[in-house]
Design an enzyme around this catalytic site. Sequence first.
Site, PDB file in Angstrom:
ATOM      1  N   GLU A 262     -51.708  30.964 -26.396  1.00  0.00           N
ATOM      2  CA  GLU A 262     -52.217  30.270 -25.202  1.00  0.00           C
ATOM      3  C   GLU A 262     -53.728  30.318 -25.205  1.00  0.00           C
ATOM      4  O   GLU A 262     -54.328  31.339 -25.535  1.00  0.00           O
ATOM      5  CB  GLU A 262     -51.774  30.971 -23.906  1.00  0.00           C
ATOM      6  N   GLU A 316     -48.913  22.092 -13.014  1.00  0.00           N
ATOM      7  CA  GLU A 316     -47.654  22.602 -12.444  1.00  0.00           C
ATOM      8  C   GLU A 316     -47.865  22.960 -10.976  1.00  0.00           C
ATOM      9  O   GLU A 316     -48.543  23.927 -10.649  1.00  0.00           O
ATOM     10  CB  GLU A 316     -47.173  23.801 -13.256  1.00  0.00           C
ATOM     11  N   LYS A 319     -47.418  26.611  -9.033  1.00  0.00           N
ATOM     12  CA  LYS A 319     -48.210  27.803  -9.367  1.00  0.00           C
ATOM     13  C   LYS A 319     -48.979  28.252  -8.109  1.00  0.00           C
ATOM     14  O   LYS A 319     -49.289  27.437  -7.235  1.00  0.00           O
ATOM     15  CB  LYS A 319     -49.180  27.486 -10.507  1.00  0.00           C
ATOM     16  N   GLU A 324     -54.643  27.636 -11.253  1.00  0.00           N
ATOM     17  CA  GLU A 324     -53.401  27.755 -12.028  1.00  0.00           C
ATOM     18  C   GLU A 324     -52.591  26.459 -12.011  1.00  0.00           C
ATOM     19  O   GLU A 324     -51.856  26.174 -12.952  1.00  0.00           O
ATOM     20  CB  GLU A 324     -52.551  28.904 -11.501  1.00  0.00           C
TER      21      GLU A 324
END
Length: 357
Positions: A262, A316, A319, A324
């Site tokens: 990541e 997303e 989150k 985030e």
Amino acid sequence: MANLFPLATAILFLSVTCPHLSRAAYPIGVNYGTVADNLPPPSQVAAFLKSKTTIDRVKLFDANPDILRAFAGTGIAVTVTVGNGDIISLSKLTAAQSWVAANILPFYPQTLINRIAVGNEILATSDKTLIARLLPAMKALHSALQLAKVTNIQVTTPHSLGILSSSEPPSTGRFRRGYDRAIFAPILDFHRQTKSAFMVNPYPYFGFSAKTLNYALFKPNAGIFDAATGINYTNMFDAQMDAVYSAMKKVGYEDVEIAVGETGWPSVGDPNQPGVNMENAVSYNGNLVRHVNSGKGTPLMPNRKFETYVFALFNENLKPSTSERNFGLFKPDLTPVYDVGILRNEPEEMGTWFSMT
């Protein structure tokens, strides 16, 4: 950011004239997270990645059967993840065989599963039982694969850079005391024996200050000098990777391959996060792609390419914080938040990105 234009042009040219070459030549993947309630169905995602991007590998945070089915026949390599909560039970071979039978064999080889990630950043949990059972679970899963006659799926586990007790300058990089010989040497020995990659999650995003922002973003800066090696580091990604390499070398395993599980930069943040914006996300991820694809490697690992997974495929929406929720390269409707040279055959979709370069 104008220096990224040749990269996009080269990728587009290769994709149009020689698509198979372009997909093999760029070791850039994405983390396909699903902490959202508005994402497209996996079949649509798989078709989109195959036809519209140069991404040839994805990393999942689970072993979602719908996603694994969706990637069948695409040729896109998939890393599946064992949940942290399953590690203790999977340290026994019979349980590992059952897991492989349920989560790998029904989908493989139609779906090109290339790796099992055992947990995620286990050392960061400080759970001593979990940490102690990590390598046994990795070994059991590897044995279960061998017994099932599956010989080309790697087993690894992703580590945060919290595994290092020292990282600046990179030559001082070492694993946390007490873990270096007891935990990391055996894990690295497993990787050496099985020819699999040691996976780390370097995030300059978590390490920058106002003073080191350009250094984190691969932008022009004076650099940070490592007196022990005489190397002047001009980007934090190289420094973090070389700190990991130095730690591996200190325990005798510098020959083991490293993969980047990541790394990324959010495009939107809260008001108290001045370094988080679209421009910096484009700069970090765009320069990262260019840097990794150049094949230059790092100062201590010259000419090495690192399989690298950008975080993340989508924004997303479930989150917990603004930043985030905004790590994605794409919106849920599959339009790019911005592009860093991974779209192919779609020059009109690059307009937003080109306007920012």
